[in-house]
Design an enzyme around this catalytic site. Structure first.
Site, short mmCIF file in Angstrom:
data_model
loop_
_atom_site.label_atom_id
_atom_site.label_comp_id
_atom_site.label_asym_id
_atom_site.label_seq_id
_atom_site.Cartn_x
_atom_site.Cartn_y
_atom_site.Cartn_z
N GLN A 99 0.62 -1.25 0.06
CA GLN A 99 -0.07 -0.07 0.37
C GLN A 99 0.89 1.23 -0.01
O GLN A 99 2.15 1.20 0.29
CB GLN A 99 -1.08 0.57 0.85
CG GLN A 99 -0.18 -0.71 2.25
CD GLN A 99 -1.23 -0.40 3.42
OE1 GLN A 99 -1.82 0.65 4.43
NE2 GLN A 99 -1.72 -2.08 3.61
N HIS A 101 0.44 5.63 1.05
CA HIS A 101 -0.33 6.48 1.33
C HIS A 101 -0.55 7.66 0.84
O HIS A 101 0.20 8.16 0.77
CB HIS A 101 -0.62 7.22 3.22
CG HIS A 101 -0.34 5.49 4.10
ND1 HIS A 101 -1.41 5.13 3.62
CD2 HIS A 101 0.16 5.44 4.83
CE1 HIS A 101 -1.70 3.64 5.00
NE2 HIS A 101 -0.10 4.09 4.70
N GLU A 136 2.86 7.71 9.33
CA GLU A 136 2.99 6.51 10.75
C GLU A 136 4.55 6.04 10.41
O GLU A 136 5.05 6.28 10.48
CB GLU A 136 2.03 5.19 10.15
CG GLU A 136 2.68 3.86 8.77
CD GLU A 136 1.18 3.68 8.42
OE1 GLU A 136 0.04 4.10 8.58
OE2 GLU A 136 2.32 1.93 8.03
N HIS A 271 4.56 -0.11 0.36
CA HIS A 271 4.95 -0.75 1.74
C HIS A 271 4.00 -1.46 2.33
O HIS A 271 2.79 -1.71 2.08
CB HIS A 271 5.39 0.43 3.05
CG HIS A 271 4.19 1.09 3.73
ND1 HIS A 271 3.44 2.39 3.45
CD2 HIS A 271 4.01 0.77 4.78
CE1 HIS A 271 2.73 2.31 3.81
NE2 HIS A 271 1.88 1.87 4.47
N ARG A 290 -4.01 0.29 -2.43
CA ARG A 290 -3.70 -0.87 -2.77
C ARG A 290 -2.78 -1.25 -4.06
O ARG A 290 -3.41 -0.60 -4.47
CB ARG A 290 -4.27 -2.14 -1.94
CG ARG A 290 -5.00 -1.79 -0.56
CD ARG A 290 -6.13 -2.21 -0.48
NE ARG A 290 -5.74 -2.50 1.43
CZ ARG A 290 -7.16 -1.97 2.17
NH1 ARG A 290 -7.60 -0.52 0.96
NH2 ARG A 290 -7.19 -1.94 3.22
#
Length: 411
Positions: A99, A101, A136, A271, A290
């Site tokens: 995926q 972001h 994240e 990642h 994704r």
């Protein structure tokens, strides 16, 4: 609102989760099914329950009723009346989806476009669930494996040569002949677009994927420098048989973390987490594009638009004490405004917890700790226990020699 209150946290039973890791942390009985993520926070789809002395209630609802009391004036001014981070325990037995972001600007544009088209929020093809970005940080609690960022082109070409799969020989040649930002988008598109159910011979076709998996097993057993990465890719292939995302995975760095080591993942970096137990802290967003190892919708044009096609060497992070701070607390580096993660190991003298401007969540990951306030109130945190601390000018004490806690707060 008390100075600290215990949290009861929901478990997400995603199929890739471990059956035993989260129960072993929290002391709860295993359900017999996968328990993938323990969520600590106020995400509306699965908020923690906070017991402030009037019984457990959803944290997001309590924040909506009294945002400045629960978050602090400064946090509300910066991020609005919501907790800006989401804290998790992640327990992966199988690979998560590959995926990427989006940036905040990309998220705002994507959300607006899907709203204008009338795509329902719960539609399988819906990509942008909110207007925010999702940086994240993942900190391993034990041995942990991941894929992170594109490997340098020459190194990926060498890996493909070692696999010796004829259908991928053109990939190796292209990686050697052209700059990575030019060739990687084409390879990713080819992997994901050429793998339809009726396609057996293209790079993403079933026959080629079977050949690649056999080659990965061969190299994994060889003991050469590619063996560990090939073993990881082969496990992912068995987690998702026939998934063309396997070829996208071959383009990414294989990373192994030890307990206490961390990865920071920013926008645009492809990642996937493969195996292990860790704590994860992120901006409170659900925007994910994704790119394989999944049965969910893949928006290939949208994916290509947000991915950063540059080779990176993943930075493995360790925590360090902050200048002038308590030596019992070590902080992981992050540029994210929404969150900060630190590790607390209280000495015999304990630790003073004092954040007048930000909310925080404490999670005990080892041993046993105790929070105490000047008014005599206390809260015991066993392994797997957690507490919410709203902003306050009243100092709170944390004791627990031999304990380890992870602390999530605003950046």
């Amino acid at each position: 609102m008390p100075l600290f209150a215990p949290l009861t946290n929901p478990v997400r039973p995603y199929a890739w989760g471990s059956v035993t890791a989260i129960p072993a942390l929290t002391g709860a009985a295993p359900t017999g099914g996968p328990q993938a993520e323990l969520w600590l926070g106020a995400h509306p789809s699965a908020p923690s329950l906070l017991d402030d002395g009037h019984g457990p209630r959803p944290l997001d609802r309590l924040i909506a009723e009294a945002p400045e009391e629960l978050l602090g004036t400064a946090t509300v001014k910066r991020f609005g009346p919501r907790l800006p981070f989401l804290f998790k325990v992640l327990a992966a037995e199988r690979a998560l989806s590959l995926q990427v972001h989006p940036t905040r600007a990309q998220a705002e544009a994507g959300f607006a476009a899907e709203e204008a088209l009338g795509v329902p929020p719960d539609a399988p093809e819906r990509v942008y669930k909110d207007r925010d970005h999702k940086p994240e940080l993942l900190c391993a609690l034990g041995d942990f494996e991941a894929l992170c960022g594109f490997r340098p082109a020459a190194a990926t070409a060498a890996l493909l040569d070692r696999l010796a799969v004829p259908a991928l020989s053109g990939w190796a040649s292209a990686l050697r002949a052209r700059p990575a930002p030019e060739v990687l988008p084409a390879l990713l598109r080819q992997a994901l677009d050429d793998g339809g159910p009726g396609d057996t011979s293209g790079p993403g076709g079933t026959a080629v994927l079977t050949e690649v998996t056999a080659a990965l097993d061969r190299v994994a057993a060889s003991g050469d420098p590619h063996a560990a990465a090939c073993a990881a890719y082969a496990r992912a292939a068995r987690d998702y048989p026939g998934d063309p995302g396997l070829l996208a995975a071959l383009l990414l760095n294989h990373v192994r973390l030890r307990a206490g080591q961390a990865l920071h993942l920013d926008a645009g970096v492809p990642h996937a987490y493969l195996r292990g137990l860790g704590v994860e802290l992120m901006a409170n967003s659900d925007n994910v594009l994704r790119c394989g190892l999944t049965a969910k919708h893949i928006d290939v044009p949208g994916l290509l638009a947000v991915t950063v096609f540059e080779a990176v060497e993943p930075a493995v992070l360790t925590a360090a004490p902050m200048a002038g701070g308590d030596p019992s607390e070590a902080c992981f580096p992050s540029l994210a405004a929404e969150f900060r993660l630190s590790r607390l190991r209280p000495a015999d003298t304990g630790v003073r917890i004092d954040r007048a401007d930000s909310p925080q969540i404490l999670l005990c990951t080892s041993g046993e700790a105790r929070l105490s306030a000047p008014d005599g109130s206390t809260l015991r945190l066993a392994r797997g226990g957690s507490a919410y601390l709203p902003p306050t000018t009243v100092p709170v004490r944390l004791d627990g020699p031999g304990a380890e806690l992870h602390r999530a707060t605003v950046g």
